[in-house]
Design a protein around this motif. Structure first.
Motif, short mmCIF file in Angstrom:
data_model
loop_
_atom_site.label_atom_id
_atom_site.label_comp_id
_atom_site.label_asym_id
_atom_site.label_seq_id
_atom_site.Cartn_x
_atom_site.Cartn_y
_atom_site.Cartn_z
N UNK A 305 -23.02 -25.86 3.73
CA UNK A 305 -23.09 -24.37 3.49
C UNK A 305 -22.82 -23.19 3.90
N UNK A 306 -21.85 -22.77 3.68
CA UNK A 306 -21.42 -21.59 3.92
C UNK A 306 -20.86 -20.60 2.86
N UNK A 307 -21.81 -19.98 2.30
CA UNK A 307 -21.61 -19.00 1.16
C UNK A 307 -21.29 -17.83 1.04
N UNK A 308 -20.60 -16.25 0.64
CA UNK A 308 -20.41 -15.48 0.09
C UNK A 308 -20.33 -15.01 -1.30
N UNK A 309 -21.45 -14.27 -1.51
CA UNK A 309 -21.83 -13.68 -3.05
C UNK A 309 -21.05 -11.77 -3.38
N UNK A 310 -21.03 -11.87 -4.01
CA UNK A 310 -20.37 -10.11 -3.97
C UNK A 310 -21.39 -10.07 -5.52
N UNK A 334 -25.90 -0.90 -9.03
CA UNK A 334 -26.39 -1.23 -7.44
C UNK A 334 -25.06 -2.61 -7.26
N UNK A 335 -25.01 -2.50 -6.18
CA UNK A 335 -24.00 -4.16 -5.77
C UNK A 335 -25.05 -4.62 -4.69
N UNK A 352 -29.55 -19.53 6.93
CA UNK A 352 -28.99 -18.10 7.88
C UNK A 352 -28.90 -17.80 6.68
N UNK A 353 -29.43 -16.63 6.06
CA UNK A 353 -29.52 -15.54 5.20
C UNK A 353 -29.10 -13.92 5.13
N UNK A 354 -27.92 -13.26 5.30
CA UNK A 354 -28.02 -11.96 5.08
C UNK A 354 -27.16 -11.68 4.19
N UNK A 355 -28.35 -10.45 3.43
CA UNK A 355 -28.16 -9.77 2.24
C UNK A 355 -28.71 -7.98 2.88
N UNK A 356 -27.36 -7.47 1.79
CA UNK A 356 -27.03 -5.98 1.61
C UNK A 356 -27.25 -5.47 0.72
N UNK A 357 -27.70 -4.51 0.17
CA UNK A 357 -27.35 -4.01 -1.39
C UNK A 357 -27.71 -2.33 -1.46
N UNK A 358 -26.66 -1.77 -1.69
CA UNK A 358 -27.19 -0.57 -1.84
C UNK A 358 -27.38 -0.09 -3.74
N UNK A 359 -27.24 1.14 -3.67
CA UNK A 359 -27.07 2.21 -5.12
C UNK A 359 -25.94 2.54 -4.74
N UNK A 367 -30.34 -1.61 1.26
CA UNK A 367 -31.95 -2.44 1.24
C UNK A 367 -31.01 -3.44 2.64
N UNK A 368 -30.95 -4.46 3.53
CA UNK A 368 -30.55 -4.86 4.23
C UNK A 368 -31.74 -5.96 4.53
N UNK A 369 -31.41 -7.21 4.56
CA UNK A 369 -32.33 -8.49 5.14
C UNK A 369 -31.59 -9.53 5.50
N UNK A 370 -32.06 -9.78 6.75
CA UNK A 370 -31.84 -11.47 7.89
C UNK A 370 -33.45 -12.37 7.63
N UNK A 371 -32.87 -13.54 6.81
CA UNK A 371 -34.05 -14.44 6.72
C UNK A 371 -33.23 -15.49 7.02
#
Length: 452
Positions: A305-310, A334-335, A352-359, A367-371
């Motif tokens: 699986x390879x997904x992109x979520x907004x 926030x997005x 692998x999950x890469x996530x970024x968010x901001x107000x 916030x930026x996270x990699x897990x």
């Protein structure tokens, strides 16, 4: 609704097959089963020795992965410890169904150059016991291994024995949700309560979890709603004779509605109302519409699986204490964007999950996270496992201006200001010795010695 198969495999050497006193056994050639159109493409003709067994490497983790059970129920193959020693690499993955059950996908990948591939599916109902589910999984694995055995010259190891009358349908299977009349309209409801008490002479913790949920899943729609509460009372006798007492209560409700927009597109909306003492939030209410794109078909999600979520939406916070930004309540937009890659292949598993968010009102609050986690088979007997997570944090708008007491910091009751957090673990495993893994011995399963 579950239908019984018309024929059932007998895991017996052909020479030891039983005979019924009332008449001859209706032995069905394995080839007849494959004529149903369920079998994969045949392998090149290369007959193994008459007494040979296929070597199988089992690759499964998580829910009801029970190698001992499968080895016990399917003893006519050799279960080996390394993929390189196997004729077939058997990969089992699973995912939850809308009715609270689980779908188990069994993939059989030939390790020879011929490129044998086959896939079978077992669906466990929410009301099935673990034993019923394991029986169903073992039966499905057995059918898949029979297909391989027939195609690759091991057919002499087994025979089919007819079960049921002439009206039995060889194509019988679990009926899909769209083919039945459901008086509940596919809604599933759940009520749960979990009281728990732990303690010793100087410390006690009493906890109660209550949860009510409803969900509905169809090929096009996916929806869920839950209401929950958690109550925890902690008492600790301190060395100076005082008693530390903490009463924690949290309440919340979560909602989700999703729609299958197209083959690779999904749209939905997520909302939540809850309390969160650790984040200084007396009340938090949030709604976030979401759009997701999948680069691979959703049906392949258990293997790759390879997904992109907004997501984008507002949230309302009312705080227990005034924040470091002098706010007692506020509404902020926030997005978030998240990319996730996961796969389970013969050489290992990765996620692998890469996530970024901001107000939106201040892009510096972000916030930026990699897990991720991985299991990599480097070579025969050598395996590396790792998991980790790192986050860069600059969005703690909820921190209390009063700060934390020593007890709150030690017990992690309130969140402290931070710029990052991380976790990392790596395991290197080397295995060698006998390649076989057939024997099951359940005697004297002792735990570690205790010196208390």
């Amino acid at each position: 609704m579950r239908l019984a198969p018309a024929i059932a495999p007998r895991w017996l050497p052909a020479s030891a097959a039983p005979r019924r006193s009332g008449g001859p056994v209706h032995a069905l050639p394995v080839a007849a089963f494959l004529l149903l159109g369920l079998g994969p493409a045949p392998l090149p003709a290369q007959q193994p020795a008459a007494d040979a067994r296929p070597d199988i490497f089992l690759d499964c983790e998580g829910d009801l992965c029970d190698p001992d059970y499968f080895r016990t129920e399917i003893p006519w193959v050799n279960w080996v410890r390394q993929r390189q020693d196997a004729d077939v690499h058997l990969i089992m993955t699973s995912e939850e169904t809308g009715g609270g059950g689980r779908v188990y996908r069994i993939d059989l990948l030939g390790t020879a150059d011929a490129g044998y591939e086959d896939r079978l599916v077992h669906t466990a109902q929410a009301t099935d016991t673990d034993r019923e589910t394991l029986d169903g999984i073992a039966h499905t694995i057995g059918i898949g291994l029979l297909r391989f055995a027939s195609e690759s010259g091991f057919g002499q190891l087994v025979e089919f024995v007819e079960m049921g009358g002439a009206e039995a349908d060889p194509a019988a299977r679990v009926v899909s949700g769209t083919e039945v009349e459901d008086p509940w309209n596919f809604w599933v409801f759940s009520l749960r309560g979990t009281p728990r008490i732990t303690g010793e002479k100087t410390r006690s913790v009493r906890r109660v979890n209550l949860n009510a949920s409803a969900s509905r899943v169809t090929p096009d729609w996916k929806s869920s709603i839950s209401i929950w509460t958690v109550m925890i009372r902690t008492e600790i006798d301190l060395p100076d004779g005082d008693v530390y007492l903490d009463d924690f209560r949290a309440y919340g409700t979560d909602h989700f509605l999703g729609y299958s927009l197209a083959d690779h597109w999904s749209v939905g909306v997520q909302s939540q109302v809850r309390t969160h003492r650790r984040l200084n939030q007396e009340v938090r209410a949030q709604i976030s519409p979401a759009l997701e794109y999948s680069f691979f078909p959703y049906e392949e999600a258990t293997r790759r699986a390879l997904t992109v979520l907004y997501q984008l939406g507002p949230s309302y916070q009312r705080y227990n204490e005034e924040t470091i930004y002098a706010e007692t309540s506020e509404v902020r937009w926030k997005h978030l964007m998240e990319a996730e890659l996961s796969q389970r292949q013969p050489w290992g598993n990765t996620s692998l999950t890469l996530s970024g968010s901001s107000y939106l009102h201040d892009s510096e609050l972000r916030r930026l996270s990699l897990s991720g986690n991985a299991v990599l088979r480097i070579t025969r007997g050598l395996e590396i496992r790792g998991d980790g997570r790192i986050a860069w944090v600059q969005d703690q708008i909820y921190l209390s201006a009063k700060g934390l007491t020593e007890a709150e910091a030690l017990l992690n009751i309130k969140e402290r200001a931070q710029s990052f957090n991380y976790t990392l673990g790596i395991t290197l495993a080397v295995n060698f010795g006998s390649i076989y893994n057939n024997v099951v011995n359940n005697r004297m399963q002792l735990g570690p010695l205790s010196f208390n």
